[in-house]
Design an enzyme around this catalytic site. Structure first.
Site, PDB file in Angstrom:
ATOM      1  N   ASN A  97       0.774  -0.963   0.044  1.00  0.00           N
ATOM      2  CA  ASN A  97      -0.206  -0.223  -0.280  1.00  0.00           C
ATOM      3  C   ASN A  97       0.693   1.133  -0.309  1.00  0.00           C
ATOM      4  O   ASN A  97       1.715   1.173   0.717  1.00  0.00           O
ATOM      5  CB  ASN A  97      -0.737   0.191   0.647  1.00  0.00           C
ATOM      6  N   ASP A  99      -0.546   4.043   0.684  1.00  0.00           N
ATOM      7  CA  ASP A  99      -1.344   5.264   1.792  1.00  0.00           C
ATOM      8  C   ASP A  99      -0.510   5.731   2.904  1.00  0.00           C
ATOM      9  O   ASP A  99      -1.458   6.433   3.429  1.00  0.00           O
ATOM     10  CB  ASP A  99      -2.987   4.535   2.494  1.00  0.00           C
ATOM     11  N   HIS A 114       5.895  -1.022  -2.524  1.00  0.00           N
ATOM     12  CA  HIS A 114       5.368   0.319  -3.290  1.00  0.00           C
ATOM     13  C   HIS A 114       5.475   1.709  -3.269  1.00  0.00           C
ATOM     14  O   HIS A 114       5.211   2.253  -4.118  1.00  0.00           O
ATOM     15  CB  HIS A 114       4.020  -0.461  -3.750  1.00  0.00           C
ATOM     16  N   CYS A 122      14.134  10.790  -5.156  1.00  0.00           N
ATOM     17  CA  CYS A 122      14.905  11.246  -6.304  1.00  0.00           C
ATOM     18  C   CYS A 122      15.332  10.338  -7.016  1.00  0.00           C
ATOM     19  O   CYS A 122      15.400   9.104  -6.841  1.00  0.00           O
ATOM     20  CB  CYS A 122      15.857  11.828  -5.931  1.00  0.00           C
ATOM     21  N   CYS A 125      19.095   9.570  -6.948  1.00  0.00           N
ATOM     22  CA  CYS A 125      19.876   8.744  -5.745  1.00  0.00           C
ATOM     23  C   CYS A 125      18.877   7.502  -4.485  1.00  0.00           C
ATOM     24  O   CYS A 125      19.190   7.946  -3.703  1.00  0.00           O
ATOM     25  CB  CYS A 125      21.212  10.073  -4.964  1.00  0.00           C
ATOM     26  N   GLY A 189      -5.080  -9.740   3.511  1.00  0.00           N
ATOM     27  CA  GLY A 189      -5.626  -8.448   2.994  1.00  0.00           C
ATOM     28  C   GLY A 189      -4.434  -8.237   1.078  1.00  0.00           C
ATOM     29  O   GLY A 189      -4.853  -7.187   0.929  1.00  0.00           O
ATOM     30  N   THR A 190      -4.155  -9.079   1.218  1.00  0.00           N
ATOM     31  CA  THR A 190      -3.732  -9.331  -0.042  1.00  0.00           C
ATOM     32  C   THR A 190      -3.301 -10.341  -1.037  1.00  0.00           C
ATOM     33  O   THR A 190      -3.468 -11.531  -0.468  1.00  0.00           O
ATOM     34  CB  THR A 190      -2.183  -8.741  -0.309  1.00  0.00           C
ATOM     35  N   SER A 191      -4.151 -10.335  -2.260  1.00  0.00           N
ATOM     36  CA  SER A 191      -3.888 -11.395  -3.466  1.00  0.00           C
ATOM     37  C   SER A 191      -2.411 -12.601  -3.433  1.00  0.00           C
ATOM     38  O   SER A 191      -2.215 -13.420  -4.428  1.00  0.00           O
ATOM     39  CB  SER A 191      -4.979 -11.917  -4.060  1.00  0.00           C
ATOM     40  N   ASN A 220      -7.957 -13.339   4.501  1.00  0.00           N
ATOM     41  CA  ASN A 220      -8.376 -12.527   3.833  1.00  0.00           C
ATOM     42  C   ASN A 220      -9.801 -13.111   3.202  1.00  0.00           C
ATOM     43  O   ASN A 220     -10.649 -14.177   4.394  1.00  0.00           O
ATOM     44  CB  ASN A 220      -7.907 -13.063   2.200  1.00  0.00           C
TER      45      ASN A 220
HETATM   46 ZN    ZN Z   1      19.427  12.672  -5.133  1.00  0.00          ZN
END
Ligand code: ZN
Length: 257
Positions: A97, A99, A114, A122, A125, A189-191, A220
């Protein structure tokens, strides 16, 4: 869970729906309702690399797809994982997530696989900053987009990993280490069908060296490919906001008796 020496949790959209965060592919998911936005998203990373100024102008002109994340609040599921970490039963949370709710709830050893929609990163870097550290509105009115990295002057993008963008190296490496080290995975909560995240339980499962076989428990609402492929050992059916607090309660009772 109590006997595990190194338990980790993998979480996905299902743990956040109770906080009012829409998922992407569910019946009322963001992509399901707006396939055009999905097609645009697929091109997003290439567009950023070729024209970062335009990419940022587009981002700042429309409403955010995820709504007002800054105001979203963690729910009982997020807090239950924090409690398990405080009880020293859970060593790490790896979430798909973006969020920021695990961080808000207080998870300490947290990997945002993610990225986070509340942070910027950045491209060169990898330095992450809070969104508020940049005055994006001023940069926009002054025609000074894209924001530049305070350390290396590289182009800064949202930390959320775009389609076509590789998982940042630090995150990918840490997650692999955790998957190789753990002896229990709580999938919440994820497949786990989006790769390379989906590799993590499978790597833990197939590991030949190290500790004995990793036990994999899914929380799930429905069976998933993990259940069907027998990657997971158990499926506890229900919402994470109900099941995880009950798990905490049960463990507490066992420990006190
Ligand atoms: Zn940088």
């Amino acid at each position: 869970m109590i006997r595990a020496k190194y338990a980790i949790a993998l979480t996905g959209a299902g743990i956040s729906t109770e906080s009012g965060i829409p998922d992407f592919r569910g019946p009322s998911g963001i992509w399901t309702k707006n396939p055009q936005a999905e097609r645009r998203a697929y091109q997003s990373y290439e567009e950023l690399l070729s024209d970062p100024k335009k990419w940022w102008e587009q981002r700042l002109s429309g409403p955010s797809l995820l709504g007002d994340l800054e105001k979203a609040k963690p729910n009982a599921g997020h807090y239950a994982l924090v409690e398990l970490e405080t009880m020293e039963l859970l060593k790490c949370v790896i979430t798909q997530n973006v969020d920021g709710l695990h961080e808000k709830a207080g998870s300490v050893n947290l990997i945002e696989y993610h990225g986070s929609a509340l942070k910027l990163r950045c491209v060169d870097c990898g330095l992450r900053s809070k969104r508020g550290e940049f005055d994006l509105e001023r940069l926009r009115t002054e025609g000074a987009l894209p924001p530049r990295c305070p350390k290396c002057r590289g182009v800064v993008k949202t930390d959320g990993v775009s389609f076509g963008e590789p998982i940042p190296n630090d995150v990918a490496q840490r997650s692999l280490q955790e998957a190789r080290k753990c002896d229990l995975i709580l999938i919440c909560g994820t497949s786990a069908v989006v790769y390379p995240f989906a590799d993590l339980p499978r790597i833990a499962r197939q590991r030949k060296d190290g500790p004995p076989k990793t036990v994999i428990i899914e929380v799930n609402t429905d069976a998933t490919p993990l259940t069907e492929e027998k990657v997971s050992d158990y499926l506890v059916r229900g919402n994470t906001g109900e099941i995880l607090p009950r798990l905490v309660e049960t463990i507490r009772r066992i420990r006190e008796s």
